[in-house]
Design an enzyme around this catalytic site. Structure first.
Site, PDB file in Angstrom:
ATOM      1  CD  GLU A 239       1.523   9.167  10.947  1.00 54.13           C
ATOM      2  OE1 GLU A 239       2.211   9.944  11.638  1.00 54.13           O
ATOM      3  OE2 GLU A 239       0.522   9.528  10.322  1.00 54.13           O
TER       4      GLU A 239
ATOM      5  CD  GLU B 107      -3.389  -8.433  -5.583  1.00 50.85           C
ATOM      6  OE1 GLU B 107      -3.925  -9.466  -5.152  1.00 50.85           O
ATOM      7  OE2 GLU B 107      -3.808  -7.293  -5.339  1.00 50.85           O
TER       8      GLU B 107
END
EC number: 4.2.1.126
Length: 297
Positions: free
Chosen positions: A83, A114
């Site tokens: 953004e 992960e």
């Protein structure tokens, strides 16, 4: 580590009967839990402020803001980073989100990614991390190996590091220079850290990126004056910002924006200072892009 002992993995006594509630009572219970999030984040504001200053320092030294996480935490970092270019007019990659398992993990979990501590370091090596960069590790549990590996590598390189987790005294908090730990309590749905924990992380990321961009000269008053006007809605917003900042008519704002290719900042300076477009841009450059400084000096 006993994962069952983590706050984020424990059962919430206020939501033990989720499957027996009416729909309205169900969503009410979730909403009641969500009200706790902002209060938990409030307790971390001194550390958030340190992170904003560290992010600003990174940008001013030619560095980047790098988010890294797995699952929901990784996706939130990618979201916030993506953004920044349209909102603040910064280059793609100045704020960057890394997710364990790579871009494909945004849509589908990559098993085992992960849990690979070396992968965290490798991903930072791949983007040519430098000591000027800020690395922000996100993990609701606070113990994700991918994030720990990344933070440890960044620390060795001399980067400032930030950890955002929702468990107190977490492993990533102990690795990072700045630890932000909003303890939101057990999730309404046991262990589903995309809920309160994810919301808390998003609130913190909002403040870090927006705060840094304010202090980097990308905001005037509370207007996103470096926004890229890339569609009809944003062209209209650009015009409204010029009107709001200057008190000019819409026609005057549109005329100034036409001369600046819809670049809001020089259009405001043109109207308030009586400069032409080229002179307005030059004055902004002389003040490192800070509109307020250009207006006051």
């Amino acid at each position: 580590m006993n994962l069952g002992s983590l706050v984020s993995e424990s059962r919430n006594p206020q939501t033990m009967d989720l499957d027996a509630l009416s729909t309205f009572d169900l969503v009410t219970r979730f909403n009641q839990q969500d009200t706790l999030v902002a209060l938990a984040v409030k307790e971390t504001l001194p550390e958030v402020a340190k992170a904003v200053d560290a992010a600003t320092d990174a940008l001013k030294s030619g560095g980047r803001i790098i988010y890294m996480g797995a699952g929901t935490s990784g996706r939130l970092g990618v979201l916030d980073a993506s953004e920044c270019p349209p909102t603040f007019g910064v280059p793609h990659g100045l704020v960057l989100g890394l997710i364990a398992g790579g871009p494909g993990a945004l849509l589908k979990a990559v098993e085992g990614a992960e849990d690979n501590q070396q992968l965290g370091a490798d991903d930072l090596i791949a983007i040519h991390l430098t000591a000027n960069d800020l690395v922000v590790g996100l993990a609701a549990s606070g113990r994700t190996p991918y994030v720990i590996g990344g933070l440890e590598y960044a620390k060795q390189l001399g980067c400032t590091t930030v950890a955002i987790s929702c468990n107190p005294v977490s492993p990533i908090a102990q690795v990072a220079a700045i630890a932000i730990s909003p303890v939101v309590g057990p999730e309404a749905l046991t262990g589903s850290t995309r809920l309160k924990s994810g919301t808390a992380q998003k609130l913190v990321l909002n403040m870090i990126s927006t705060g840094a961009m304010v202090k980097f000269g990308k905001v005037y008053q509370n207007l996103m004056v470096d926004m890229q006007a890339t569609n009809i809605k944003l062209v209209d917003r650009a015009c409204r910002m010029v009107v709001q900042a200057t008190g000019a008519s819409r026609e005057e704002a549109e005329a100034a924006l036409k001369q600046t290719d819809h670049d809001v900042k020089p259009a405001i300076l043109m109207i308030l200072s009586g400069l032409d477009a080229a002179a307005a841009r030059a004055k902004l450059d002389a003040h490192q892009g800070f509109l307020r400084a250009a207006l006051e000096n």
